[in-house]
Design an enzyme around this catalytic site. Structure first.
Site, PDB file in Angstrom:
ATOM      1  N   VAL A 109       4.853  88.486 -44.207  1.00 20.06           N
ATOM      2  CA  VAL A 109       4.193  89.736 -44.422  1.00 20.06           C
ATOM      3  C   VAL A 109       5.073  90.748 -43.976  1.00 20.06           C
ATOM      4  CG1 VAL A 109       2.334  91.031 -43.493  1.00 20.06           C
ATOM      5  CG2 VAL A 109       2.001  88.498 -44.124  1.00 20.06           C
ATOM      6  N   ALA A 110       5.931  90.474 -42.666  1.00 19.83           N
ATOM      7  CA  ALA A 110       7.025  91.594 -42.354  1.00 19.83           C
ATOM      8  C   ALA A 110       7.904  92.170 -43.484  1.00 19.83           C
ATOM      9  CB  ALA A 110       7.480  90.965 -41.114  1.00 19.83           C
ATOM     10  N   GLU A 143       3.778  96.307 -47.901  1.00 21.40           N
ATOM     11  CA  GLU A 143       2.474  96.331 -48.717  1.00 21.40           C
ATOM     12  C   GLU A 143       2.077  97.596 -48.803  1.00 21.40           C
ATOM     13  OE1 GLU A 143       3.066  93.094 -45.491  1.00 21.40           O
ATOM     14  OE2 GLU A 143       3.308  95.167 -45.431  1.00 21.40           O
ATOM     15  N   ASP A 174      10.573 117.025 -82.906  1.00 20.52           N
ATOM     16  CA  ASP A 174       9.869 117.611 -84.116  1.00 20.52           C
ATOM     17  C   ASP A 174      10.468 119.266 -84.267  1.00 20.52           C
ATOM     18  OD1 ASP A 174       8.595 117.825 -86.454  1.00 20.52           O
ATOM     19  OD2 ASP A 174       6.744 117.745 -85.677  1.00 20.52           O
ATOM     20  N   ASP A 209       3.516 116.991 -83.042  1.00 23.84           N
ATOM     21  CA  ASP A 209       2.333 117.486 -82.801  1.00 23.84           C
ATOM     22  C   ASP A 209       1.496 116.876 -84.131  1.00 23.84           C
ATOM     23  OD1 ASP A 209       3.513 118.703 -84.980  1.00 23.84           O
ATOM     24  OD2 ASP A 209       3.310 120.570 -84.396  1.00 23.84           O
ATOM     25  N   ASP A 231       3.302 111.724 -86.354  1.00 23.34           N
ATOM     26  CA  ASP A 231       4.360 111.487 -85.090  1.00 23.34           C
ATOM     27  C   ASP A 231       3.663 110.577 -84.245  1.00 23.34           C
ATOM     28  OD1 ASP A 231       6.282 113.542 -85.748  1.00 23.34           O
ATOM     29  OD2 ASP A 231       4.787 114.919 -84.862  1.00 23.34           O
ATOM     30  N   ASN A 255      11.444  97.506 -42.233  1.00 21.54           N
ATOM     31  CA  ASN A 255      11.194  96.145 -42.494  1.00 21.54           C
ATOM     32  C   ASN A 255      12.224  95.227 -41.728  1.00 21.54           C
ATOM     33  OD1 ASN A 255       9.225  96.657 -44.035  1.00 21.54           O
ATOM     34  ND2 ASN A 255       9.669  95.481 -45.762  1.00 21.54           N
ATOM     35  N   GLU A 299      11.243  94.962 -38.296  1.00 24.53           N
ATOM     36  CA  GLU A 299      10.022  94.181 -38.183  1.00 24.53           C
ATOM     37  C   GLU A 299      10.402  92.648 -38.009  1.00 24.53           C
ATOM     38  OE1 GLU A 299       6.829  97.200 -40.032  1.00 24.53           O
ATOM     39  OE2 GLU A 299       7.628  95.406 -41.214  1.00 24.53           O
ATOM     40  N   ASP A 319       3.277 104.606 -41.682  1.00 24.62           N
ATOM     41  CA  ASP A 319       4.464 104.966 -42.706  1.00 24.62           C
ATOM     42  C   ASP A 319       3.901 105.590 -44.080  1.00 24.62           C
ATOM     43  OD1 ASP A 319       6.274 103.925 -41.408  1.00 24.62           O
ATOM     44  OD2 ASP A 319       6.529 102.093 -42.158  1.00 24.62           O
TER      45      ASP A 319
END
Length: 958
Positions: A331-332, A336, A378, A680, A684, A746, A749, A779
């Site tokens: 998880v570290a 996430e 165009d 346009d 296209d 990270n 961690e 964060d």
């Protein structure tokens, strides 16, 4: 492309028999030559229809000049179905929601949450912290999925927009009586009544045509009105048949009758629908790089967790505790908060672009704009204003400038008295009508835009076209056709005489003149004066102007023969007009050139017109650009197209179809280019969808173009593309900044966990729940503030980054390791300093030990505080943050303070202490942590100083 259901929307033809009219086979490579639906597609119209005589058209389509009877119409309605395009199958909402959980990060976290739940059930006794971890991980997944679902809920509506372009009602003959019916009730064989201003509701073959002209811009991209005839024409591709009109186009002049030959998906519009539906949405470079990053990070996280599990189990640690420990390590390593941070940061870019009149419908398209290397643009309505304007009139051997742009009759004609008769004659020989402005719209032209431009020029010369028409009412007309290239009208004058007014192509008209007007006097046309006229016409054409000649003569009566009308004419002079470029386009093109972006014009217009516009806006600057038509593209294989695109610095593609546009886009993408396509019209839409970035016009664009595109220019200005590219590049730079910010912690961690494992410490220095609090609590706001950094001044002075350039380049990874390593050293130092200062042996520490709780609180707070200084450090690459200004991004300062305040709450609030297992920190602890953060900023400033002096630029850039 799957075939349409049998007998869908067009008369099917039995095998040829003795009386069968349809004997022609299908044209070669029908789709490639833009002839509409392939002949072998069930329900496609017979390709021989344009070549049939009018009487045979009714026989071939099983129709009658009186129209269908109600019974026949009902039977065909049941057989062919409604005249509409089917909706796009979107799938259920719950399927889209489930798709949000298939992202690799989401899968890893879902598996982690499930395994943590399982570990909680196996624990004896059960640890509430394990349950908290499982719920926290699941909450992260649900949060990210909710954000993603909200951003992507607006699905494709291209098919509905195509259907919306089909007019809702039409006028048909049923049993000889005109009726107004819903367009969806049209069936093959219906006789449709057409007049100027009508939108065409189905593909039809004309059987009567009185000065009919149509605007096919929505299908072909060509802005000029095209004359239509009722008689048979030689076998040609369907879109080139001059006796056919098509769904989604407009009648701009004349009246007529037509027999419906195809409805629904069997029409040319249906062909575009199938192309658009079949074209896959391309992934942006950022999507590809984030997906690659997710795979690498997930792989590293799983491998690291597995290795630590394998190391700790043999050492005697409990199996479940070791598993939860390894899960915490994994998880570290998983960022996430990245999906949510990325989405919201891109949303900031979307809002910034919206303020610059560029509406981005997909968040990831913001970044993709920044990597654009080719723009396929165009012409009509994109580079130009789609308003024909007379800018020059030649008469009496003198050129007269005409001021003003567009349809507003504002401006003046130089020496207007000398050309007033020329402009009066041209205005009389016109069917267009100038519509005054309303509260919603400006001046508009109803009818042919070329004739509208002549009316405006006449008004600038002091004439009132309606007054002139009342003074000299029209009594006869000989409409324009492509053989004569002339249009003539006959008018009665107050003295009882009649006069013919003629306008058309200069050479054709000059050949029918025997005199020239010289200051009101009819003078014989000599070879010298003919040469003078030709030279004047060539000079105008060389300037990219569309040139029309104007002449007149007296005729013997109100209904003279065409030969009498268009012979022995007196030439009055020439008019030169053009569709003016948007004034801001040239600067935008220059900005794109500085940014290393190649511009390729892709238009359905004539090559000479395209080149003239391209030179005016700066797309073409060299003497010999490569000008290639759709027919020439058809003659090239893929290698030939690749060689053309690679070898032509200045390239104009003219007279192209939707298939040609898609082929060019695909070829460019094959060479690694990031392609933006502007457009346009409905024609296209396939290329807009297939491109990396589809850019549609908001004001003048069709609904289908806007829905197929990922970006809509609200002001229709090409200049907004240049601005959007700059903002996109800025977004990419900012994304790199907050990626460095997110991934560096990270390391802070992970490293303490690894060090604790190697040192034999039985507990983790930071828990998974604490990590989630950092990733999603402390964060996210600073990362968003980094994503909101303003656009740098030099962002458009460098070439686009390569499509294959990695988001995590060597420089980015080095910076992550440098900053993360310093943070890791700091938090390891404070953790083990706290543990050793207690004098308690490692083996005696428990989860509830006050010293352990203080130590892990120090680790979490150390990461939060150091990230505050890290955010300041990553704002620039080489320039000193003090030179950039510490307070120049107040949102970043505020976000950092919020993160520290949240950390303080986790440290001091009893309820949060119970969840995170933390303890209150002393003021001295905060001072130590602030010192480590300042050390990180100082180290990064020293690194930048070295980079600047190595490059010989002490002040450096960003």
């Amino acid at each position: 492309m799957s075939p349409e259901p049998a007998d869908r929307g067009a008369i099917s033809h039995p095998a040829p028999g003795p009386t069968e009219l349809c004997t022609g086979g299908p044209p070669t490579d029908v789709m490639a030559s833009t002839t509409g639906p392939p002949r072998d597609q069930p329900g496609a119209p017979c390709p021989c229809i344009p070549s049939l005589a009018v009487s045979d058209v009714f026989t071939a389509l099983d129709a009658s000049p009186r129209g269908l009877t109600p019974a026949q119409a009902a039977a065909r309605q049941a057989r062919y179905g409604p005249n509409e395009l089917p909706g796009v199958g979107r799938g259920h909402v719950w399927m889209r929601l489930i798709a949000q959980f298939t992202d690799l990060f989401a899968v890893v976290l879902l598996v982690s949450s499930a395994i943590t739940f399982l570990a909680y059930t196996l624990e004896q006794p059960q640890d509430p912290a394990t349950l908290q971890l499982a719920l926290a991980i699941l909450g992260v997944v649900l949060l990210n999925a909710g954000i993603g679902f909200a951003q992507e809920y607006s699905a494709e509506r291209t098919a509905e927009s195509l259907q919306a372009m089909v007019p809702h009602t039409c006028r048909v003959l049923r049993d000889g009586e005109p009726r107004e019916l819903p367009a969806r009730d049209l069936v093959p064989g219906d006789v449709v009544l057409l007049e100027a201003g009508d939108a065409v509701s189905a593909d039809c073959r004309l059987v009567e045509a009185h000065e009919v002209a149509v605007n096919n811009a929505a299908l072909t991209g060509e802005s000029d009105a095209v004359a239509r005839v009722a008689g048979p024409v030689p076998a040609v591709p369907t879109l080139e048949a001059r006796n056919c009109v098509f769904m989604g186009t407009d009648v701009v002049a004349g009246t007529g009758k037509a027999v419906v030959s195809a409805t629904g998906t069997a029409t040319e519009f249906g062909r575009i629908f199938r192309l658009t539906a079949a074209a896959p949405r391309q992934k942006t470079p950022l999507q590809l790089q984030v997906a690659a990053m997710a795979r690498r990070v997930a792989g590293v996280a799983l491998a690291t967790g597995a290795i630590l599990f394998a190391v700790r189990v043999p050492s005697g640690q409990p199996f479940v505790d070791t598993f939860v420990f390894s899960l915490g390590v994994m998880v570290a390593l998983v960022p996430e908060g990245l999906p949510a941070t990325l989405s919201v940061s891109l949303a900031i870019g979307v809002r910034r672009m919206a303020r610059r009149h560029a509406l981005v419908k997909q968040l990831l398209a913001v970044e993709a704009l920044g990597s654009t290397s080719v723009v396929c643009t165009d012409k009509t309505g994109t580079l130009t204003q789609a308003e024909m304007t007379v800018v020059q009139v030649w008469a009496n051997g003198v050129s007269h400038a005409v001021a003003g742009v567009g349809y507003a009759p504002v401006g003046e004609v130089a020496d207007a008295g000398s050309v007033r008769e020329l402009l009066r004659t041209a205005a009389l020989c016109s069917n267009a009508r100038l519509v005054p402005p309303t509260s919603r719209d400006g001046w508009r032209v109803l009818g042919d835009t070329t004739e509208g431009a002549l009316l405006v020029a006449a008004m600038k010369a002091g004439l009132d076209p309606s007054v002139e028409e009342a003074r000299s009412p029209r009594v006869a007309e000989y409409p324009f056709d492509s053989v004569r290239k002339l249009m003539s009208t006959v008018h009665g004058d107050a003295d009882g005489t009649y006069r013919a007014c003629v306008k058309g192509a200069p050479l054709e008209l000059l050949a029918r003149c025997d005199a020239i007007d010289r200051e009101g006097t009819r003078t014989p046309l000599t070879e010298a004066s003919r040469a003078e006229v030709v030279a004047a016409a060539d000079d105008m054409a060389g300037q990219g102007l569309r040139v029309l000649a104007v002449a007149r003569r007296r005729v013997p009566g109100p209904r003279p023969a065409l030969g009498d009308v268009e012979s022995k004419l007196t030439l009055l002079g020439l008019s030169g007009m053009y569709d003016p470029p948007r004034p801001e386009v040239r600067d935008a093109v220059d900005a794109c050139r500085r940014a290393g972006i190649r511009i390729v014009m892709v238009t359905g217009d004539h090559p000479l017109t395209a080149e003239a516009v391209a030179r005016r806006v700066g797309i073409v600057r060299g003497p010999a650009p490569s000008i290639v038509t759709g027919a020439q593209l058809d003659a090239l294989n893929d290698d030939g197209v690749d060689a053309l695109l690679a070898g032509s610095a200045e390239l104009l593609l003219c007279r192209v179809s939707p298939e040609h546009k898609m082929r060019v886009v695909t070829a460019l993408q094959r060479h690694g280019e990031v392609v933006a396509v502007t457009g346009d019209g409905a024609n296209d839409a396939p290329a807009l969808k297939h491109a990396d970035i589809g850019v549609a016009m908001g004001a003048s664009g069709t609904d289908v173009a806007r829905e197929a595109a990922v970006m809509v220019l609200l002001d229709d200005s090409f200049a907004s593309i240049s601005t959007a590219v700059g903002l996109g590049r800025s977004v990419y730079r900012n994304i790199r900044k907050f990626l460095i910010y997110l991934f560096s912690h990270n390391i802070a961690e992970l490293v303490p966990i690894l060090v604790a494992t190697l040192a034999g410490f039985p507990l983790v220095p930071i828990t998974a729940v604490q990590i989630l609090a950092i990733d999603l609590g402390s964060d996210v706001l600073p990362a968003l503030a980094l994503g909101a950094e303003p656009m740098e001044a030099d962002v458009m002075d460098s070439p686009p980054r390569p499509r294959r350039e990695r988001l995590f380049s060597t420089a980015v990874m080095g910076r992550i390791l440098f900053l993360g390593g310093i943070q890791a050293l700091g938090v390891c130092a404070v953790f083990f300093w706290h543990i050793h200062a207690s004098g308690i042996p490692y083996a005696d520490f428990t989860r509830d030990d006050p010293v352990y709780r203080e130590a892990i609180t120090m680790v979490q707070a150390g990461i939060v505080v150091s990230q505050f200084f890290n955010a300041l450090a990553v704002r620039t690459d080489r320039q000193s943050v003090f030179r950039a200004g510490l307070l120049s991004n107040p949102w970043l300062i505020g976000a950092g303070c919020v993160g520290i305040a949240l950390m303080a709450a986790i440290s001091y609030a009893p309820a949060l202490q119970a969840i995170f297992n933390t303890a209150p920190l002393a003021p001295a602890d905060w001072a130590v942590l602030a010192a480590f953060g300042a050390l990180l900023l100082a180290a990064e400033e020293a690194r930048k100083w070295v980079l600047r002096h190595r490059s010989g630029s002490p002040k450096g850039g960003t």
